[in-house]
Scaffold this active site. Structure first.
Site, PDB file in Angstrom:
ATOM      1  N   GLY A  16      39.957  43.473  33.539  1.00 42.27           N
ATOM      2  CA  GLY A  16      38.779  42.559  33.460  1.00 42.27           C
ATOM      3  C   GLY A  16      37.076  43.910  33.896  1.00 42.27           C
ATOM      4  O   GLY A  16      36.762  44.659  33.357  1.00 42.27           O
ATOM      5  N   ALA A  17      35.902  42.854  34.171  1.00 34.49           N
ATOM      6  CA  ALA A  17      34.875  43.656  33.781  1.00 34.49           C
ATOM      7  C   ALA A  17      34.624  44.486  34.833  1.00 34.49           C
ATOM      8  O   ALA A  17      33.995  45.769  34.783  1.00 34.49           O
ATOM      9  CB  ALA A  17      34.070  42.447  34.500  1.00 34.49           C
ATOM     10  N   ARG A  43      49.447  38.410  29.267  1.00 32.83           N
ATOM     11  CA  ARG A  43      48.704  38.199  28.121  1.00 32.83           C
ATOM     12  C   ARG A  43      48.424  39.926  27.639  1.00 32.83           C
ATOM     13  O   ARG A  43      47.781  39.515  25.882  1.00 32.83           O
ATOM     14  CB  ARG A  43      47.884  37.440  28.071  1.00 32.83           C
ATOM     15  CG  ARG A  43      47.933  35.841  29.017  1.00 32.83           C
ATOM     16  CD  ARG A  43      46.603  35.575  28.741  1.00 32.83           C
ATOM     17  NE  ARG A  43      45.763  35.935  30.082  1.00 32.83           N
ATOM     18  CZ  ARG A  43      45.974  34.940  31.300  1.00 32.83           C
ATOM     19  NH1 ARG A  43      46.989  34.482  31.549  1.00 32.83           N
ATOM     20  NH2 ARG A  43      45.248  36.097  32.460  1.00 32.83           N
ATOM     21  N   CYS A 134      30.080  41.358  46.176  1.00 37.44           N
ATOM     22  CA  CYS A 134      29.043  42.293  45.529  1.00 37.44           C
ATOM     23  C   CYS A 134      28.013  42.202  45.784  1.00 37.44           C
ATOM     24  O   CYS A 134      26.752  42.666  46.154  1.00 37.44           O
ATOM     25  CB  CYS A 134      29.468  41.977  43.695  1.00 37.44           C
ATOM     26  SG  CYS A 134      29.453  39.854  43.375  1.00 37.44           S
ATOM     27  N   GLN A 161      21.804  36.058  40.239  1.00 32.53           N
ATOM     28  CA  GLN A 161      23.307  36.979  40.156  1.00 32.53           C
ATOM     29  C   GLN A 161      23.324  37.071  38.869  1.00 32.53           C
ATOM     30  O   GLN A 161      23.199  35.543  38.199  1.00 32.53           O
ATOM     31  CB  GLN A 161      23.987  36.370  41.079  1.00 32.53           C
ATOM     32  CG  GLN A 161      23.754  36.350  42.145  1.00 32.53           C
ATOM     33  CD  GLN A 161      25.285  36.487  43.795  1.00 32.53           C
ATOM     34  OE1 GLN A 161      24.529  35.557  44.334  1.00 32.53           O
ATOM     35  NE2 GLN A 161      26.116  36.263  42.928  1.00 32.53           N
ATOM     36  N   SER A 164      28.076  38.635  34.615  1.00 33.20           N
ATOM     37  CA  SER A 164      29.315  39.086  34.345  1.00 33.20           C
ATOM     38  C   SER A 164      29.997  39.005  35.733  1.00 33.20           C
ATOM     39  O   SER A 164      30.980  40.016  36.146  1.00 33.20           O
ATOM     40  CB  SER A 164      28.693  40.162  34.534  1.00 33.20           C
ATOM     41  OG  SER A 164      28.039  41.064  35.100  1.00 33.20           O
ATOM     42  N   HIS A 247      23.268  42.255  39.702  1.00 37.60           N
ATOM     43  CA  HIS A 247      22.368  41.614  40.460  1.00 37.60           C
ATOM     44  C   HIS A 247      21.476  41.509  41.599  1.00 37.60           C
ATOM     45  O   HIS A 247      20.581  42.811  41.422  1.00 37.60           O
ATOM     46  CB  HIS A 247      23.046  40.792  41.597  1.00 37.60           C
ATOM     47  CG  HIS A 247      24.629  40.039  41.365  1.00 37.60           C
ATOM     48  ND1 HIS A 247      24.918  39.651  40.339  1.00 37.60           N
ATOM     49  CD2 HIS A 247      25.376  40.064  41.751  1.00 37.60           C
ATOM     50  CE1 HIS A 247      26.123  39.222  40.122  1.00 37.60           C
ATOM     51  NE2 HIS A 247      26.683  39.169  41.191  1.00 37.60           N
ATOM     52  N   GLN A 327      26.307  45.677  40.343  1.00 34.44           N
ATOM     53  CA  GLN A 327      27.650  45.093  40.496  1.00 34.44           C
ATOM     54  C   GLN A 327      28.293  44.853  40.643  1.00 34.44           C
ATOM     55  O   GLN A 327      29.405  44.819  40.987  1.00 34.44           O
ATOM     56  CB  GLN A 327      26.611  43.419  40.983  1.00 34.44           C
ATOM     57  CG  GLN A 327      27.626  42.705  39.903  1.00 34.44           C
ATOM     58  CD  GLN A 327      27.360  42.254  38.799  1.00 34.44           C
ATOM     59  OE1 GLN A 327      26.343  42.634  38.344  1.00 34.44           O
ATOM     60  NE2 GLN A 327      28.025  41.761  37.559  1.00 34.44           N
TER      61      GLN A 327
HETATM   62  N1  LIG Z   1      32.256  40.933  38.351  1.00 36.29           N
HETATM   63  C1  LIG Z   1      31.749  41.014  38.752  1.00 36.29           C
HETATM   64  O1  LIG Z   1      31.006  41.534  39.644  1.00 36.29           O
HETATM   65  C2  LIG Z   1      32.707  41.070  40.704  1.00 36.29           C
HETATM   66  C3  LIG Z   1      31.670  41.857  41.898  1.00 36.29           C
HETATM   67  C4  LIG Z   1      32.905  41.736  42.738  1.00 36.29           C
HETATM   68  C5  LIG Z   1      34.156  41.845  42.848  1.00 36.29           C
HETATM   69  N2  LIG Z   1      34.881  41.299  41.803  1.00 36.29           N
HETATM   70  C6  LIG Z   1      36.380  40.307  42.313  1.00 36.29           C
HETATM   71  O2  LIG Z   1      36.845  40.918  41.201  1.00 36.29           O
HETATM   72  C7  LIG Z   1      38.062  40.381  40.919  1.00 36.29           C
HETATM   73  C8  LIG Z   1      38.045  40.291  39.420  1.00 36.29           C
HETATM   74  O3  LIG Z   1      37.004  39.868  38.658  1.00 36.29           O
HETATM   75  P1  LIG Z   1      36.562  40.107  37.136  1.00 36.29           P
HETATM   76  O4  LIG Z   1      34.664  39.972  37.636  1.00 36.29           O
HETATM   77  O5  LIG Z   1      36.377  41.477  36.925  1.00 36.29           O
HETATM   78  O6  LIG Z   1      37.072  39.045  36.478  1.00 36.29           O
HETATM   79  P2  LIG Z   1      38.009  39.236  34.667  1.00 36.29           P
HETATM   80  O7  LIG Z   1      37.160  40.292  33.761  1.00 36.29           O
HETATM   81  O8  LIG Z   1      38.010  38.170  34.676  1.00 36.29           O
HETATM   82  O9  LIG Z   1      39.114  39.473  34.741  1.00 36.29           O
HETATM   83  C9  LIG Z   1      40.084  39.439  35.333  1.00 36.29           C
HETATM   84  C10 LIG Z   1      41.393  40.569  35.882  1.00 36.29           C
HETATM   85  O10 LIG Z   1      42.559  39.658  36.119  1.00 36.29           O
HETATM   86  C11 LIG Z   1      43.897  40.152  35.945  1.00 36.29           C
HETATM   87  N3  LIG Z   1      44.452  38.905  35.626  1.00 36.29           N
HETATM   88  C12 LIG Z   1      44.904  37.592  35.905  1.00 36.29           C
HETATM   89  N4  LIG Z   1      45.878  37.268  35.558  1.00 36.29           N
HETATM   90  C13 LIG Z   1      46.109  37.876  36.010  1.00 36.29           C
HETATM   91  C14 LIG Z   1      47.616  37.968  36.626  1.00 36.29           C
HETATM   92  N5  LIG Z   1      48.521  37.023  36.925  1.00 36.29           N
HETATM   93  N6  LIG Z   1      48.480  39.424  36.606  1.00 36.29           N
HETATM   94  C15 LIG Z   1      47.654  40.447  36.434  1.00 36.29           C
HETATM   95  N7  LIG Z   1      46.060  40.468  36.256  1.00 36.29           N
HETATM   96  C16 LIG Z   1      45.787  39.266  35.987  1.00 36.29           C
HETATM   97  C17 LIG Z   1      42.690  39.819  34.343  1.00 36.29           C
HETATM   98  O11 LIG Z   1      43.892  40.312  33.415  1.00 36.29           O
HETATM   99  P3  LIG Z   1      43.987  39.402  31.633  1.00 36.29           P
HETATM  100  O12 LIG Z   1      43.244  40.174  31.051  1.00 36.29           O
HETATM  101  O13 LIG Z   1      45.622  39.868  31.295  1.00 36.29           O
HETATM  102  O14 LIG Z   1      43.386  37.802  32.455  1.00 36.29           O
HETATM  103  C18 LIG Z   1      42.062  40.296  34.200  1.00 36.29           C
HETATM  104  O15 LIG Z   1      41.820  41.785  33.786  1.00 36.29           O
HETATM  105  C19 LIG Z   1      37.281  38.680  41.463  1.00 36.29           C
HETATM  106  O16 LIG Z   1      38.449  38.801  42.961  1.00 36.29           O
HETATM  107  C20 LIG Z   1      35.930  38.959  41.786  1.00 36.29           C
HETATM  108  O17 LIG Z   1      35.819  38.092  42.368  1.00 36.29           O
HETATM  109  C21 LIG Z   1      34.247  41.231  40.464  1.00 36.29           C
END
Ligand SMILES: NC(=O)c1ccc[n+]([C@@H]2O[C@H](COP(=O)([O-])OP(=O)(O)OC[C@H]3O[C@@H](n4cnc5c(N)ncnc54)[C@H](OP(=O)(O)O)[C@@H]3O)[C@@H](O)[C@H]2O)c1
Length: 349
Positions: A16-17, A43, A134, A161, A164, A247, A327
């Protein structure tokens, strides 16, 4: 420090991001490739991601995945955290969780290392530590030095925001939609309910009975927990803007004690770890998300006395400022890795 700890690390949500940033940060801190496991959904099993010049192979997460892991950094959404984190913690793994799953739980510290590292005291293996939302982290990095100097009574914050913040798929969405619009096509919406390219909209989290969206409620509740101050009053408006990364926040404060010397405020911010002052009035140069992207520091500037808030003795109790911070780094991955740094330096794992 964590690079020489000999501990085993896992990144859950590594594709993920946020997860990719975590891998970069672990590598940058010298954590050997053999000490890192990377998990995602079935996946992604078998996918290879860079780890410095080496590669790391993604494994599907299951209930046994974290059995031999000392510190697991979770960023796979709150449902995955709820499903796996408590069991892994009960078996002795320290969980550092980026999701909202446990942030407000009384037994879970909510930590921004520069602000409330003391709330980690008495740590032990096998527990959960939460990383705040974030936009809350970026805002509080800017405001906490002022809070310590003059006390924040009330904060009005409006966020700008980046897409990403909604994950890797949202980055693709902005890129695709920008091309579509410039080609004269209708933008296709897959992640957000409305176009993000060339648009600005209210944050895409559900709206509660009081009209606040979840992101705005997090800003209020998490700030109070991090500062340990239930009395601070906060009005938040959280907005998504067509920015890829970082952000920003426009912040107006009402201070408990008056301020008349902006240089004192500027100095307090500049002295605060993890913050850089960008406040060039002559050049009209202030924090921007582009400048904040990829940086560890939160950028703070546009400092102004708010003279609409004078007290009865003619002293100013209002202050306005603007902040931008990456963020994906300080708002998520970096903050999580800093918590791991702290645990290792306190020998609390
Ligand atoms: N993005 C931000 O700026 C940010 C900031 C603070 C906190 N967060 C938090 O961090 C978390 C991830 O955010 P993100 O932005 O990185 O999301 P993202 O890019 O959508 O990544 C999601 C991740 O979760 C994995 N995942 C999904 N289903 C899963 C499963 N069944 N088992 C194991 N892994 C699984 C995905 O794997 P696949 O690729 O295999 O689907 C991917 O690695 C969220 O809780 C979000 O609220 C994000």
């Amino acid at each position: 420090m964590i690079g020489q700890s000999g501990l085993s690390f896992a990144v859950v949500g590594a594709t993920g991001a946020v997860g990719r940033e975590m891998l970069d940060l672990l590598h940058a801190r010298g954590v050997p490739r053999e000490s890192v496991s990377a998990f995602a959904s079935p996946r992604s099993a078998g996918l290879r991601l860079p780890y410095g010049v080496q590669e790391i192979v993604i494994e599907a997460l299951d209930t046994e995945s974290l059995a031999d892991i000392d510190i697991a950094l979770f960023s796979a959404g709150s449902s995955i955290s709820k499903q796996f984190a408590r069991t892994a913690a009960a078996r002795g793994t320290v969980i550092i969780d980026n999701s909202s799953a446990f942030r407000m739980d009384a037994d879970v510290p909510l930590i921004v290392p520069e602000i409330n590292a003391d709330a980690l005291a008495g740590g032990a293996p096998g527990r959960i530590i939460a990383v705040p939302n974030c936009s809350t982290i970026i805002t509080l990095m800017a405001v906490t030095p002022i809070h310590r100097l003059r006390g924040v009574e009330r904060m009005v914050v409006s966020t700008y925001q980046a897409v990403s913040g909604a994950g890797a798929a949202a980055i693709d969405e902005l890129r695709r939609q920008a091309r579509e619009v410039l080609d004269g096509l209708e933008p296709t919406c897959r992640v957000f309910a409305q176009p993000c390219a060339f648009n600005v909209f209210s944050h895409n989290t559900p709206i509660g009975a009081d009209g606040s969206n979840v992101e705005e409620s997090k800003m209020v509740n998490e700030t109070r927990k991090i500062w340990g101050d239930e009395s601070v009053r906060i009005a938040a408006t959280c907005i998504r803007v067509p920015v890829f990364r970082a952000h920003s926040a426009s912040i107006n404060l009402t201070l408990r004690r008056p301020v008349d010397d902006l240089d004192e405020v500027r100095h307090a911010i500049a002295e605060f770890p993890g913050v850089a002052v960008v406040d060039d009035r002559a050049g009209n140069r202030f924090p921007t998300p582009l400048e904040a992207s990829g940086r560890d520091e939160v950028l703070v500037g546009r400092l102004r006395l708010d003279t609409s808030q004078m007290d009865e003795r003619g002293r100013c109790r209002g202050l306005s400022l603007f902040a931008s911070g990456d963020q994906l780094r300080k708002g998520a991955a970096l903050n999580a890795v800093q918590i791991a740094d702290l645990l290792v330096s306190h020998a609390a794992v």
